[in-house]
Design a protein around this motif. Structure first.
Motif, mmCIF file in Angstrom:
data_model
loop_
_atom_site.group_PDB
_atom_site.id
_atom_site.type_symbol
_atom_site.label_atom_id
_atom_site.label_comp_id
_atom_site.label_asym_id
_atom_site.label_seq_id
_atom_site.Cartn_x
_atom_site.Cartn_y
_atom_site.Cartn_z
ATOM 1 N N SER A 85 0.826 -1.208 0.000
ATOM 2 C CA SER A 85 0.000 0.000 0.000
ATOM 3 C C SER A 85 0.857 1.253 0.000
ATOM 4 C CB SER A 85 -0.920 0.010 1.232
ATOM 5 O OG SER A 85 -1.588 1.245 1.359
ATOM 6 N N ASP A 86 1.940 1.221 0.769
ATOM 7 C CA ASP A 86 2.855 2.361 0.827
ATOM 8 C C ASP A 86 3.444 2.672 -0.544
ATOM 9 O OD1 ASP A 86 3.289 4.028 2.965
ATOM 10 O OD2 ASP A 86 5.161 3.085 3.584
ATOM 11 N N VAL A 87 3.839 1.631 -1.265
ATOM 12 C CA VAL A 87 4.390 1.820 -2.609
ATOM 13 C C VAL A 87 3.340 2.461 -3.519
ATOM 14 C CG1 VAL A 87 5.273 0.654 -4.659
ATOM 15 C CG2 VAL A 87 6.058 -0.058 -2.388
ATOM 16 N N HIS A 88 2.126 1.954 -3.463
ATOM 17 C CA HIS A 88 1.042 2.513 -4.277
ATOM 18 C C HIS A 88 0.785 3.967 -3.910
ATOM 19 C CE1 HIS A 88 -1.042 -1.008 -6.373
ATOM 20 N NE2 HIS A 88 0.061 -1.520 -5.852
ATOM 21 N N PHE A 90 2.858 6.252 -2.593
ATOM 22 C CA PHE A 90 3.912 7.140 -3.104
ATOM 23 C C PHE A 90 3.856 7.248 -4.622
ATOM 24 C CE2 PHE A 90 5.969 6.717 1.069
ATOM 25 C CZ PHE A 90 6.431 8.011 1.247
ATOM 26 N N ASP A 91 3.456 6.175 -5.285
ATOM 27 C CA ASP A 91 3.376 6.201 -6.741
ATOM 28 C C ASP A 91 2.334 7.222 -7.222
ATOM 29 O OD1 ASP A 91 4.064 5.293 -9.350
ATOM 30 O OD2 ASP A 91 2.262 4.043 -9.372
ATOM 31 N N LYS A 92 1.319 7.470 -6.394
ATOM 32 C CA LYS A 92 0.268 8.409 -6.768
ATOM 33 C C LYS A 92 0.455 9.792 -6.141
ATOM 34 C CE LYS A 92 -3.104 4.693 -7.314
ATOM 35 N NZ LYS A 92 -4.383 4.090 -6.820
ATOM 36 N N LEU A 93 1.551 9.997 -5.420
ATOM 37 C CA LEU A 93 1.797 11.282 -4.765
ATOM 38 C C LEU A 93 2.128 12.345 -5.809
ATOM 39 C CD1 LEU A 93 2.130 12.719 -1.997
ATOM 40 C CD2 LEU A 93 4.571 12.124 -2.114
ATOM 41 N N PRO A 94 1.353 13.411 -5.872
ATOM 42 C CA PRO A 94 1.598 14.457 -6.879
ATOM 43 C C PRO A 94 3.006 15.043 -6.772
ATOM 44 C CG PRO A 94 -0.545 14.773 -5.842
ATOM 45 C CD PRO A 94 0.159 13.706 -5.050
ATOM 46 N N GLY A 95 3.661 15.178 -7.916
ATOM 47 C CA GLY A 95 4.982 15.783 -7.959
ATOM 48 C C GLY A 95 6.120 14.856 -7.615
ATOM 49 N N PHE A 96 5.829 13.584 -7.341
ATOM 50 C CA PHE A 96 6.878 12.631 -6.982
ATOM 51 C C PHE A 96 6.947 11.542 -8.046
ATOM 52 C CE2 PHE A 96 8.080 8.633 -4.697
ATOM 53 C CZ PHE A 96 9.415 8.966 -4.483
ATOM 54 N N GLU A 97 8.148 11.318 -8.555
ATOM 55 C CA GLU A 97 8.354 10.276 -9.565
ATOM 56 C C GLU A 97 8.993 9.059 -8.908
ATOM 57 O OE1 GLU A 97 10.572 9.566 -13.882
ATOM 58 O OE2 GLU A 97 10.402 11.587 -13.049
ATOM 59 N N LEU A 98 8.197 8.011 -8.757
ATOM 60 C CA LEU A 98 8.663 6.793 -8.100
ATOM 61 C C LEU A 98 9.570 6.001 -9.029
ATOM 62 C CD1 LEU A 98 8.303 4.879 -5.584
ATOM 63 C CD2 LEU A 98 6.518 3.745 -6.908
ATOM 64 N N THR A 99 10.740 5.610 -8.529
ATOM 65 C CA THR A 99 11.657 4.749 -9.271
ATOM 66 C C THR A 99 11.851 3.457 -8.498
ATOM 67 O OG1 THR A 99 13.672 5.546 -8.186
ATOM 68 C CG2 THR A 99 12.859 6.812 -10.088
ATOM 69 N N GLU A 100 12.425 2.472 -9.165
ATOM 70 C CA GLU A 100 12.661 1.194 -8.497
ATOM 71 C C GLU A 100 13.571 1.362 -7.293
ATOM 72 O OE1 GLU A 100 14.139 -3.346 -9.577
ATOM 73 O OE2 GLU A 100 13.794 -1.885 -11.166
ATOM 74 N N ALA A 101 14.492 2.304 -7.372
ATOM 75 C CA ALA A 101 15.412 2.533 -6.253
ATOM 76 C C ALA A 101 14.688 3.046 -5.009
ATOM 77 C CB ALA A 101 16.498 3.526 -6.672
ATOM 78 N N HIS A 102 13.535 3.679 -5.216
ATOM 79 C CA HIS A 102 12.780 4.199 -4.076
ATOM 80 C C HIS A 102 12.108 3.090 -3.265
ATOM 81 C CE1 HIS A 102 12.737 8.168 -6.294
ATOM 82 N NE2 HIS A 102 13.059 8.539 -5.072
ATOM 83 N N LEU A 103 11.944 1.911 -3.853
ATOM 84 C CA LEU A 103 11.214 0.847 -3.171
ATOM 85 C C LEU A 103 11.876 0.463 -1.852
ATOM 86 C CD1 LEU A 103 10.224 -1.458 -6.177
ATOM 87 C CD2 LEU A 103 8.984 0.491 -5.187
ATOM 88 N N THR A 104 13.194 0.384 -1.871
ATOM 89 C CA THR A 104 13.907 0.052 -0.630
ATOM 90 C C THR A 104 13.796 1.186 0.376
ATOM 91 O OG1 THR A 104 15.483 -1.329 -1.850
ATOM 92 C CG2 THR A 104 16.122 -0.629 0.360
ATOM 93 N N SER A 105 13.834 2.417 -0.106
ATOM 94 C CA SER A 105 13.679 3.567 0.788
ATOM 95 C C SER A 105 12.318 3.541 1.470
ATOM 96 C CB SER A 105 13.839 4.882 0.015
ATOM 97 O OG SER A 105 15.134 5.021 -0.526
ATOM 98 N N ILE A 106 11.284 3.184 0.713
ATOM 99 C CA ILE A 106 9.935 3.096 1.283
ATOM 100 C C ILE A 106 9.871 1.980 2.315
ATOM 101 C CG2 ILE A 106 7.524 2.542 0.740
ATOM 102 C CD1 ILE A 106 7.966 3.923 -1.983
ATOM 103 N N TYR A 107 10.463 0.838 2.003
ATOM 104 C CA TYR A 107 10.473 -0.304 2.925
ATOM 105 C C TYR A 107 11.222 0.035 4.209
ATOM 106 C CZ TYR A 107 11.028 -5.171 4.487
ATOM 107 O OH TYR A 107 10.996 -6.345 5.202
ATOM 108 N N ASN A 108 12.339 0.741 4.070
ATOM 109 C CA ASN A 108 13.149 1.090 5.241
ATOM 110 C C ASN A 108 12.544 2.214 6.077
ATOM 111 O OD1 ASN A 108 15.021 -0.820 4.489
ATOM 112 N ND2 ASN A 108 16.475 0.638 3.626
#
Length: 213
Positions: A85-88, A90-108
């Motif tokens: 849910s957190d990944v989803h 952030f993916d929809k957060l206006p002005g933020f471009e989610l990259t694969e590298a961000h996935l670990t940042s979100i998890y941490n």
């Protein structure tokens, strides 16, 4: 390797993020046969925190290693629902471009509960226990890491499949819940009220489906 930073969120954004997170875990809990509780977002340690309670108690007696392992696997999948849910979110957060590298940042840097623990903290602790049940002990730490990663991957995929079944419902239900009584960083919605809101959500989804036929 340095991980990419996540955007600084306002308290309102954090509260919305937590609401999505907690309701995702609620929906996963229901799918896996656990009881559910109230949605509760409050403040702990001067920051918005998840104080919701889903009752992840066993439905039958845990009288063997198999039943214990199965119970732990379901609990980990509930935690993964929050991560997904957190990944989803952030993916929809206006002005933020989610990259694969961000996935670990979100998890941490996941949603914290009242004791400042994240889903990551709980998942890793349960994985160690689960490995001890399902595998013979070894002096090799790397073997333990490999076993944990294997179970992690298996349960994440299983959780993702279930999450996808309610992904369309999640933002609508969350929006209805947040409108209930979010005030000064505090939101409490009872389990009974959430049941009603989920029924309202299903009705809205059905109307939308019929309108596009």
């Amino acid at each position: 390797m340095e991980l990419p930073p996540l955007p600084t969120l306002t308290n309102e954004q954090q509260e919305d993020r937590i609401a999505h997170h907690d309701i995702a875990q609620r929906l996963m809990s229901k799918q896996l046969g656990f009881d559910t509780g109230q949605l509760f977002i409050g403040t702990r340690f001067w920051q918005p925190s998840s104080l919701s309670k889903n009752h992840s108690k066993a439905s039958t007696k845990l009288d063997s290693s198999v039943t214990i392992a199965e119970h732990l696997r379901k609990r980990i999948m509930v935690l993964f629902a929050g991560v997904i849910s957190d990944v989803h979110w952030f993916d929809k957060l206006p002005g933020f471009e989610l990259t694969e590298a961000h996935l670990t940042s979100i998890y941490n840097n996941g949603v914290v509960d009242g004791t400042r623990l994240t889903d990551k903290d709980k998942i890793e602790e349960l994985l160690v226990i689960l490995c001890g049940i399902e595998h013979e002990p070894s002096e090799s730490y790397q073997l333990l890491v490999d076993q944990m990663n294997e179970i992690y991957s298996e349960l994440y995929k299983a959780a993702l499949n279930i999450f996808n079944s309610f992904a369309e419902k999640l933002p609508i239900l969350t929006s209805l819940a947040v409108k209930e009584s979010l005030n000064n960083g505090r939101l409490i919605v009872s389990d009974d009220r959430l049941v009603d809101l989920e029924a309202d959500t299903d009705t809205l989804l059905l109307k939308n489906l019929l309108a596009h036929e």
